[in-house]
Every structure is written in structure tokens, then in C-alpha cells.
Scaffold this active site. Structure first.
Site, PDB file in Angstrom:
ATOM      1  N   GLU A   1     -38.080  23.962   8.773  1.00  0.00           N
ATOM      2  CA  GLU A   1     -38.255  23.444  10.128  1.00  0.00           C
ATOM      3  C   GLU A   1     -39.631  23.722  10.732  1.00  0.00           C
ATOM      4  O   GLU A   1     -40.172  22.905  11.479  1.00  0.00           O
ATOM      5  CB  GLU A   1     -37.165  24.022  11.053  1.00  0.00           C
TER       6      GLU A   1
ATOM      7  N   GLU B   1     -28.347  26.220   6.171  1.00  0.00           N
ATOM      8  CA  GLU B   1     -27.576  26.907   7.212  1.00  0.00           C
ATOM      9  C   GLU B   1     -26.077  26.795   6.956  1.00  0.00           C
ATOM     10  O   GLU B   1     -25.327  27.742   7.223  1.00  0.00           O
ATOM     11  CB  GLU B   1     -27.954  26.340   8.579  1.00  0.00           C
TER      12      GLU B   1
END
Length: 252
Positions: free
Chosen positions: A131, A111
Site C-alpha cells: 500500500e 490481511e
């Protein structure tokens, strides 16, 4: 305390290096330091471009599962605000930012790389958002930034599957912009950054602001991303998944 984010300026380029070996996990202290460094280089007159790097083996593996497995929704929200805020501060630097990716670039690390203008990857790099494997979703911007880079379908595949991709596949889908020899990503990124640093800083800042103007509602969408992830933490499922993974890894 060790300097978790190191910065050096050379010939107009600020090299910002994550430094918490071996995995460069993005903790709240590192995020706070990264936000501070990003704010600093954004305003330094001797900095025309920025390169963000980790080590030659790992860019960043994202959050620390040992810590996250014990988070409540409320404490996780604080973490997301710190990490997501640091990523947004990097994205807002009014100069060209290049992420130099070697080794693993996962979760919050990926990210962070998504917030750069360009991503240069060593041939051995692996990028991904794992995730979902732990009952979570990305919480520092990937649900918004990743589709803009690779398209919605490919972003969904990466987020829904949790798989990581090698540098060559990442280049093919547009996740990275250049693939270079293993161990040379930072060197190549710095050389490219020097070229951008020699252009008009005012024009670069204006061009970047105009290009990013399409994301005027991004803050609202990022806030929704955080709340969705915190709701998952309220259920307790991510914590159980992470503990199971950690127990299996340690054999306990």
C-alpha cells in the site's frame, strides 16, 4: 453473478475458495460473500476446521486499484468497513482456520491470510503489503495483526517499504508457518485441518477465545487504522499515485 466465494465441505473441513480470476481481488461483493460464508461455516456442525484458498496461481492481490483510484474518503471508508469486517469475521471463526497461499498474497489478500490461525505457503508464494507504494497504509488489519506475527520491526519494514517476500523469507520471519511444494498448499492445509477437526470443537473454541483475549482493544485500533487511511484519501495523494501507476502500466 458468479459465485465469488466458493465453499465445499469434505470430511469435516470447509474449503473456502476465493474465485474472481485471475487476481481474486477483494471487492465489496466478494467481502460480503466471504463474511456470509465465514458466518455459515462457523456454525455448521459438520465443519470442524476451515481452509481458505485462492487459485493455484494467486491467493489474492487485494483491492482493485482501478476502483480505488476513484474513491473518496467517504466511499473508501465503506470499502474498508466491508473488507475489514469480512477479515474480522474470518478471524472470529471458533475453529482452526488455515490460509493456503499460492502465488501472490498482497494487500487485502495478505490481511485476510493474517486473520487465519496458520498460513501454509507454496514455495512460489509472495506475500506483502504494497500500500505504501500508492500513498496508503493497510486498512484491513495489517498494522495490528502483522506485528503480532513477525514483531514490530519486521512489520514496520514490510509496511514502510511495501516490499513482498518470498515464501522462504516469510517462513523465516514467522509470516507463514509452513512452506510446501508449489501447488500443494491447499492439499497440505486440508490434511492438517482434518487433524484439528477431529479434536474437541468446544475445547478448540475455548482455546482460541483465550488466546485472542489479548486483543480486547483491537476494534478501537482497527477503527483508528481505517480513519488514518481515509484521511490520506481526503488528501487525494493515493488516488494520484494509483492513477499514475495504472497509466504507466497501460502506456497511456
Amino acid at each position: 453473478m458468479q459465485r465469488l466465494v466458493q465453499v465445499a465441505v469434505d470430511d469435516g473441513v470447509a474449503i473456502v475458495r476465493l474465485h474472481d480470476p485471475p487476481s481474486n481481488q477483494i471487492s465489496v461483493p466478494m467481502a460480503s460473500m466471504l463474511a456470509s460464508v465465514a458466518t455459515e461455516v462457523a456454525t455448521r456442525a459438520d465443519v470442524g476446521a476451515v481452509v481458505i484458498a485462492g487459485s493455484d496461481r494467486t491467493f489474492s492481490t487485494g483491492g482493485d486499484l482501478d476502483v480505488m483510484a476513484s474513491q473518496s474518503a467517504a466511499s473508501m471508508r465503506d470499502v474498508l468497513l466491508a473488507v475489514g469486517g469480512a477479515v474480522a469475521t474470518v478471524e472470529a471463526i471458533p475453529k482452526v482456520v488455515i490460509a493456503a497461499v499460492e502465488g501472490f498474497c498482497l494487500g487485502g489478500g495478505c490481511e485476510l491470510a493474517l486473520a487465519a490461525d496458520f498460513r501454509f505457503a507454496g514455495s512460489g508464494a509472495r506475500l506483502g503489503q504494497p500500500e505504501i507504494r500508492f500513498g496508503m497504509i493497510p486498512g484491513a488489519g495489517a498494522t495490528q495483526r502483522l506485528p503480532r506475527l513477525v514483531g514490530r520491526a519486521r512489520a514496520k519494514d514490510l509496511i514502510y517499504s511495501g516490499r513482498s517476500v518470498r515464501a522462504a523469507e516469510a517462513l523465516d520471519m514467522g509470516l507463514v508457518d509452513r512452506v510446501v511444494d508449489r501447488g500443494t498448499a491447499c492439499e497440505v492445509a486440508v490434511e492438517a485441518a482434518r487433524g484439528y477437526a477431529r479434536t474437541s470443537p468446544e475445547a478448540i473454541a475455548a482455546a482460541k477465545a483465550a488466546i485472542h483475549a489479548e486483543g480486547v482493544d483491537l476494534d478501537a485500533r482497527l477503527a483508528q487504522e481505517r480513519e488514518l487511511l481515509c484521511a490520506l484519501f481526503d488528501s487525494g495523494a493515493p488516488q494520484r499515485a494509483m492513477r499514475a501507476f495504472l497509466d504507466e502500466r497501460t502506456g497511456s
